[in-house]
Design a protein around this motif. Structure first.
Motif, short mmCIF file in Angstrom:
data_model
loop_
_atom_site.label_atom_id
_atom_site.label_comp_id
_atom_site.label_asym_id
_atom_site.label_seq_id
_atom_site.Cartn_x
_atom_site.Cartn_y
_atom_site.Cartn_z
N GLU A 1 0.85 -1.18 0.00
CA GLU A 1 0.00 0.00 0.00
C GLU A 1 0.89 1.25 0.00
OE1 GLU A 1 -3.20 0.29 -0.26
OE2 GLU A 1 -4.10 -1.62 0.33
N ILE A 2 0.30 2.39 -0.27
CA ILE A 2 1.03 3.66 -0.32
C ILE A 2 0.60 4.52 0.86
CG2 ILE A 2 1.41 5.77 -1.67
CD1 ILE A 2 2.74 3.29 -2.87
N CYS A 3 1.56 5.23 1.45
CA CYS A 3 1.30 6.10 2.60
C CYS A 3 1.63 7.54 2.21
CB CYS A 3 2.14 5.66 3.79
SG CYS A 3 1.82 3.96 4.33
N PRO A 4 0.68 8.28 1.61
CA PRO A 4 1.00 9.60 1.05
C PRO A 4 1.30 10.66 2.09
CG PRO A 4 -1.36 9.18 0.95
CD PRO A 4 -0.72 7.90 1.40
N GLU A 5 0.98 10.40 3.36
CA GLU A 5 1.24 11.41 4.39
C GLU A 5 2.74 11.61 4.61
OE1 GLU A 5 -0.19 7.71 6.81
OE2 GLU A 5 -0.26 8.46 4.74
N PHE A 6 3.55 10.66 4.17
CA PHE A 6 5.00 10.79 4.28
C PHE A 6 5.59 11.40 3.01
CE2 PHE A 6 3.76 7.25 7.05
CZ PHE A 6 4.22 7.73 8.26
N SER A 7 5.21 10.89 1.86
CA SER A 7 5.63 11.44 0.57
C SER A 7 4.79 10.78 -0.51
CB SER A 7 7.12 11.18 0.30
OG SER A 7 7.38 9.78 0.21
N PHE A 8 4.71 11.44 -1.67
CA PHE A 8 3.87 10.88 -2.74
C PHE A 8 4.37 11.19 -4.14
CE2 PHE A 8 2.49 15.18 -2.21
CZ PHE A 8 2.20 15.61 -3.49
N ALA A 9 5.10 12.30 -4.29
CA ALA A 9 5.45 12.76 -5.64
C ALA A 9 6.25 11.73 -6.41
CB ALA A 9 6.23 14.08 -5.55
N TRP A 10 7.16 11.03 -5.73
CA TRP A 10 7.98 10.02 -6.41
C TRP A 10 7.13 8.88 -6.94
CZ3 TRP A 10 7.96 5.03 -4.61
CH2 TRP A 10 7.48 4.84 -3.31
N VAL A 11 6.02 8.56 -6.25
CA VAL A 11 5.16 7.48 -6.71
C VAL A 11 4.53 7.85 -8.05
CG1 VAL A 11 3.21 5.99 -6.15
CG2 VAL A 11 4.66 6.87 -4.31
N GLU A 12 4.00 9.07 -8.11
CA GLU A 12 3.34 9.52 -9.34
C GLU A 12 4.32 9.57 -10.50
OE1 GLU A 12 -0.45 11.70 -10.65
OE2 GLU A 12 0.36 12.37 -8.74
N LYS A 13 5.54 9.97 -10.24
CA LYS A 13 6.56 10.02 -11.29
C LYS A 13 6.87 8.63 -11.84
CE LYS A 13 8.95 14.16 -9.58
NZ LYS A 13 10.19 14.67 -8.92
N GLU A 14 6.63 7.60 -11.02
CA GLU A 14 6.99 6.24 -11.44
C GLU A 14 5.78 5.40 -11.83
OE1 GLU A 14 9.99 4.10 -9.26
OE2 GLU A 14 10.65 5.91 -8.23
N PHE A 15 4.63 6.03 -12.03
CA PHE A 15 3.45 5.27 -12.45
C PHE A 15 3.73 4.41 -13.69
CE2 PHE A 15 -0.09 8.12 -10.50
CZ PHE A 15 0.03 7.45 -9.30
N ASP A 16 4.47 4.97 -14.62
CA ASP A 16 4.71 4.28 -15.89
C ASP A 16 6.01 3.48 -15.92
OD1 ASP A 16 2.35 5.35 -16.95
OD2 ASP A 16 3.37 7.19 -17.58
N THR A 17 6.84 3.63 -14.89
CA THR A 17 8.16 3.00 -14.93
C THR A 17 8.39 1.98 -13.82
OG1 THR A 17 9.14 4.77 -13.59
CG2 THR A 17 9.18 5.04 -16.00
N MET A 18 7.59 2.00 -12.75
CA MET A 18 7.86 1.15 -11.59
C MET A 18 7.81 -0.34 -11.94
SD MET A 18 6.21 1.18 -7.74
CE MET A 18 6.46 2.93 -7.50
N ALA A 19 7.00 -0.69 -12.92
CA ALA A 19 6.90 -2.11 -13.30
C ALA A 19 8.12 -2.60 -14.06
CB ALA A 19 5.64 -2.33 -14.14
N HIS A 20 8.98 -1.68 -14.51
CA HIS A 20 10.11 -2.07 -15.37
C HIS A 20 11.44 -1.56 -14.85
CE1 HIS A 20 6.87 -3.00 -18.15
NE2 HIS A 20 6.46 -1.76 -18.07
N ARG A 21 11.46 -0.99 -13.65
CA ARG A 21 12.70 -0.38 -13.18
C ARG A 21 13.74 -1.44 -12.82
NH1 ARG A 21 10.46 2.17 -7.45
NH2 ARG A 21 10.44 0.22 -6.23
N LEU A 22 14.97 -0.97 -12.60
CA LEU A 22 16.11 -1.86 -12.39
C LEU A 22 15.94 -2.73 -11.16
CD1 LEU A 22 19.04 -2.57 -13.31
CD2 LEU A 22 19.83 -0.76 -11.77
N ALA A 23 15.45 -2.15 -10.06
CA ALA A 23 15.35 -2.90 -8.80
C ALA A 23 13.92 -2.86 -8.27
CB ALA A 23 16.30 -2.30 -7.77
N ASP A 24 13.46 -3.97 -7.76
CA ASP A 24 12.18 -4.09 -7.05
C ASP A 24 11.00 -3.50 -7.82
OD1 ASP A 24 13.91 -5.09 -5.22
OD2 ASP A 24 13.49 -3.65 -3.63
N PRO A 25 10.69 -4.04 -8.99
CA PRO A 25 9.54 -3.53 -9.75
C PRO A 25 8.21 -3.93 -9.11
CG PRO A 25 10.48 -5.44 -10.84
CD PRO A 25 11.41 -5.11 -9.70
N PHE A 26 7.19 -3.07 -9.28
CA PHE A 26 5.83 -3.32 -8.83
C PHE A 26 4.87 -3.01 -9.96
CE2 PHE A 26 7.83 -2.91 -4.73
CZ PHE A 26 7.04 -3.63 -3.84
#
Length: 845
Positions: A84-109
């Motif tokens: 799950e995501i906890c936006p009260e700590f930070s969120f901008a990096w998540v949005e930036k990786e919406f299209d890349t997190m599934a294919h990134r170098l380490a720990d894809p989601f």
């Protein structure tokens, strides 16, 4: 002592394990949406009450999920091994990786489009309201510049929750959540209205009661769901299990446990709810065998086989927890690391041996499940039974990278030196990677930052400059140093400057968490938050520390010794030559990696060269020393050659210098001194919770990531290559065997590095084979601990297997290795982290 081997897991455990191995990690949106709704509904309330309302909203509404075959239930996500995501700590990096997190170098989601849209809508509320926003607002530009230039990073807590704690599981097993509510209600009734902190304490107590009532409802929702599933279940065996699960969830954790199954269920609910309240990782079960054993002991109706299956199921559940991080942090924590450290053995508060039947069952569970979690550890002291250590060595021999081993004879006095009472120090557990703390009494802020000691060396060699910009103080051009003491004077000044900024950065993040994200549910299970009437984040714990950790110690020590010997003692190089060679990366293209070679043919000439090199360093002519040198030579042959013959000669001279890891006092004392410069500087600082900074030396896998930000070094290392991990020698440089390497490491001052030190060794499986192999192995551990080493952990695997797994990952899905202070599936690691593990020296007795 005889070899016992391990029994086979039940088919249920195998099926549950396969759910984890085959899972595709997802990012889910429910928690973020619920938390955002709660914040919108509580505008204007104090932070502690808002956090209670957030917990209440999530506990009451997060989807209830019972996975097939489970005996212990409670899930953070609908999909296995997801986050799950906890936006009260930070969120901008998540949005930036919406299209890349599934294919990134380490720990894809995987982030489905509908999930991304739900998260985007929730994120619209958060600009300017997160802990990271507030922390950044507190930081000076000088500190931000240090972070931007990769001297250190506080990204762990800057982007997420703190975690790194072990709560009082035993208290909840005994009195339940209702007992906490009763305790807090009584404390609230005793409040003195003349106390200037009356209002804040009252708000804290109200927040605790709100969150704990919701936590009880969370368990009751699982009871309802289990009953519903049972009513539709055709299999009578599973129907009976679901009915009992419902009864368990109706009983615990609202009330105290009355048998071992209830204790396991209560333990898991506590742990699961802590993960849900915030995004802090390294929430560690601590001394599981101590607080759980009374319930096994009292349960006269349970069979040993079923009790073992329940422990196995708890191990599986710990692997269901997952975290996502920003792309850079994901590389530093490569392998979906969650760091739930669970330790067994050691001493009681009275100084007696604490080993019990459950201690051995935990080892059996580790052998049955063979997954990265929990991060399993043992405590060793002079009174540790030989059978216990021997059994632990049998687990190590399985090749899972666990258990990590910790030395009571170092850690207990190290904690006492930081003001921890003797009985609390004896009760220590391990948090996260390797960090000792008094459980349920400590807010340790372990892992508060990664500090790159090799970067400080690099900056010192460049007169305080990074990429031509003056970042640190002006401490003198390299060519102006008349002796090695001139270097240390400059190095210490640079260290002082950058550690000061490190402390500022950590404290800015610390203040932000206290102001915006106090955690009432967590706090009520840590002493003495209830007694003090304040949250953990505001200084409610008995012991408060901040623990930044360093890496690159061996690189720094070897480099400084190379300057001392080759320039000032033997005169083989001038400082002008060294400065020029380092500036030009010894004539190699930046990015050449001498450790990436994993397979190549070996000629007779290669072997001859290796033998000559080992002999020239005074090494033993054993097969492993020769093989390590062959691989090093092959690596250098395949890298693009330097075009400058003098640079090649300079590099050869530097690489011929004796290295840390071979039990050579002259070298080892330089490494010790370099580490002490960092540790002594760190402990000068205090944190906002009234506690002291304490240094650690461990890397996670940041030694690979942050090696990319360090230029060429005087030990012959090229720019951007990985750095040494923790207190371990540099890869391939500890050529005189495991005992010599361990002797070098033991010469570091592990007592002052009280936030933890990390030592990796890698053994060939053949070296631990049979009764003799295990006896030699356990004897080496005892010897290292007698010399006052703090920690050691092992990979038992050969290079060829790792290479095959790298080439054919689909055939090695269940291959688990030790990365740093944690284990991970080898095939999910980024290739450069895999290469780093492959390049580690293969030791042999």
């Amino acid at each position: 002592m005889i070899e016992k081997g391990f029994s086979n897991p039940t088919q249920r455990v195998v099926r549950l394990k396969n759910q984890i191995i085959n899972a595709k990690p997802h990012v889910e949106s429910e928690r973020a949406v619920l938390a955002t709704e709660a914040y919108k509904e509580t505008e204007g309330l104090p932070a502690i009450l808002r956090r209670a309302k957030v917990a209440e909203k999530i506990f009451n509404n997060l989807p209830v999920t019972i996975r097939e075959d489970e005996l212990v239930v409670g899930a953070i996500t609908k999909h296995p091994r997801s986050t799950e995501i906890c936006p009260e700590f930070s969120f901008a990096w998540v949005e930036k990786e919406f299209d890349t997190m599934a294919h990134r170098l380490a720990d894809p989601f995987v982030i489905p489009k509908e999930t991304a849209q739900e998260l985007h809508d929730a994120f619209l509320y958060w600009p300017g309201k997160t802990t990271s926003d507030l922390a950044e607002a507190y930081m000076s530009q000088e500190t931000k510049d240090c972070i931007a230039n990769s001297v250190f990073t506080v990204g762990n807590y800057f982007y997420g929750g703190v975690g790194h704690v072990s709560v009082d599981y035993g208290k909840i097993l005994k009195i339940g959540f209702q007992g906490v509510i009763d305790e807090v209600s009584a404390a609230s009734a005793r409040l003195n209205r003349n106390d200037p902190e009356f209002i804040k304490k009252q708000q804290f107590y109200n927040a605790v009661m709100i969150s704990y009532r919701a936590a009880i409802n969370f368990a009751h929702r699982y009871a309802d769901h289990a009953e519903a599933l049972a009513s539709r279940e055709n299999n009578p065996t599973r129907r009976a299990e679901l009915q009992q699960i419902a009864k368990n969830c109706r009983r615990v954790p609202e009330h105290g446990a009355t048998n071992f199954w209830e204790a396991c269920q209560s333990f898991w609910f506590i742990h699961c709810l802590l993960q849900i309240e915030s995004s802090g990782h390294s929430i560690s079960p601590g001394r599981f065998d101590q607080y759980m054993y009374p319930y096994l002991q009292m349960d006269t109706s349970i069979s040993k086989e079923f009790a073992q299956e329940l422990v196995d199921c708890c191990w599986i559940k710990l692997n269901d927890v997952n975290k996502t991080r920003d792309e850079v942090s994901a590389q530093a924590f490569a392998g979906y690391a969650v760091f739930q450290n669970l330790c067994v053995g050691g001493q009681t508060e009275d100084g007696l041996d604490a080993t019990n039947e459950l201690s051995y069952m935990c080892m059996e569970a580790t052998a049955h499940v063979r997954l990265p979690q929990p991060s399993f550890s043992i405590r060793v002291w002079q009174g540790t039974p030989e059978e216990f250590l021997y059994r632990a060595c049998e687990v190590v021999r399985l090749g899972l990278g666990v258990p990590a081993m910790y030395n009571d004879e170092v850690i207990i006095p190290a904690l006492q030196n930081r003001g921890v009472a003797l009985k609390d120090a004896r009760d220590y557990c391990i948090i996260g990677c390797v960090e000792p703390q008094a459980p349920h009494r400590t807010e340790g802020w372990h892992d508060a930052a990664f500090f790159n000691v090799a970067k400080i060396l690099d900056i010192t060699l460049n007169n305080g400059q990074v990429n031509g910009k003056q970042l640190g103080p002006v401490t003198g051009d390299l060519t102006s140093f008349r002796n090695i003491e001139d270097f240390f004077t400059a190095f210490e000044r640079q260290m002082s400057f950058f550690v000061r900024n490190l402390a500022e950065a950590c404290n800015c993040v610390d203040i932000a968490h206290g102001e915006r994200c106090p955690l009432p549910f967590l706090s009520a299970m840590v002493d003495d938050c209830i007694g003090r009437g304040k949250s953990l984040q505001e200084g409610g714990a008995i012991y408060n520390f901040t623990g930044p950790q360093a890496f690159g110690v061996a690189d720094t020590g070897d480099s400084v010794y190379a300057i001392q010997k080759q320039v000032f003692e033997d005169g083989k190089l001038t400082l002008d030559e060294l400065k020029s060679a380092l500036h030009d990366n010894f004539g190699y293209p930046v990015g050449s990696n001498l450790h990436s070679v994993t397979n190549a043919s070996i000629s007779e000439q290669d072997v001859y060269n290796a033998v000559q090199q080992v002999m020239s360093q005074g090494g033993n002519l054993n097969a492993d020393a020769i093989k390590n040198e062959v691989y090093r030579l092959l690596s250098s042959y395949t890298a693009q050659a330097s075009s400058n013959p003098r640079y090649q000669e300079i590099k050869r001279i530097l690489e011929s210098t004796p290295c840390f890891g071979n039990d050579i006092d002259a070298v080892d004392m330089v490494a010790r001194r370099c580490a002490l410069v960092y540790c002594k500087e760190v402990e000068k600082y205090k944190n906002p919770r009234g506690g002291q900074f304490q240094a650690g030396i461990y890397p996670v896998s940041a030694n690979v990531l942050f090696g990319k930000d360090v230029g060429a070094l005087p030990d012959g290392r090229l720019a951007k290559e990985p750095l040494a991990d923790g207190v371990s020698p540099r890869q391939g440089k500890d050529t005189l065997g495991p005992t010599a390497a361990a002797n070098s490491v033991s010469k570091l001052d592990h007592f002052i590095a009280s936030n933890g030190t990390l030592y990796n060794q890698k053994f060939l499986p053949s070296s631990l084979a049979g009764e003799t192999g295990l006896r030699n192995f356990s004897g080496m551990v005892r010897s290292y601990f007698d010399r006052k080493g703090m920690h050691v952990q092992f990979n038992v695997i050969d290079r060829d297997t790792l290479i095959k797994a790298q080439k054919n990952p689909e055939q090695y899905q269940d291959l688990v290795v030790r990365v740093a202070g944690y284990s991970a599936q080898f095939v999910v690691l980024a290739k450069e982290v895999q290469d780093d593990i492959i390049s580690r020296t293969e030791q042999h007795f």
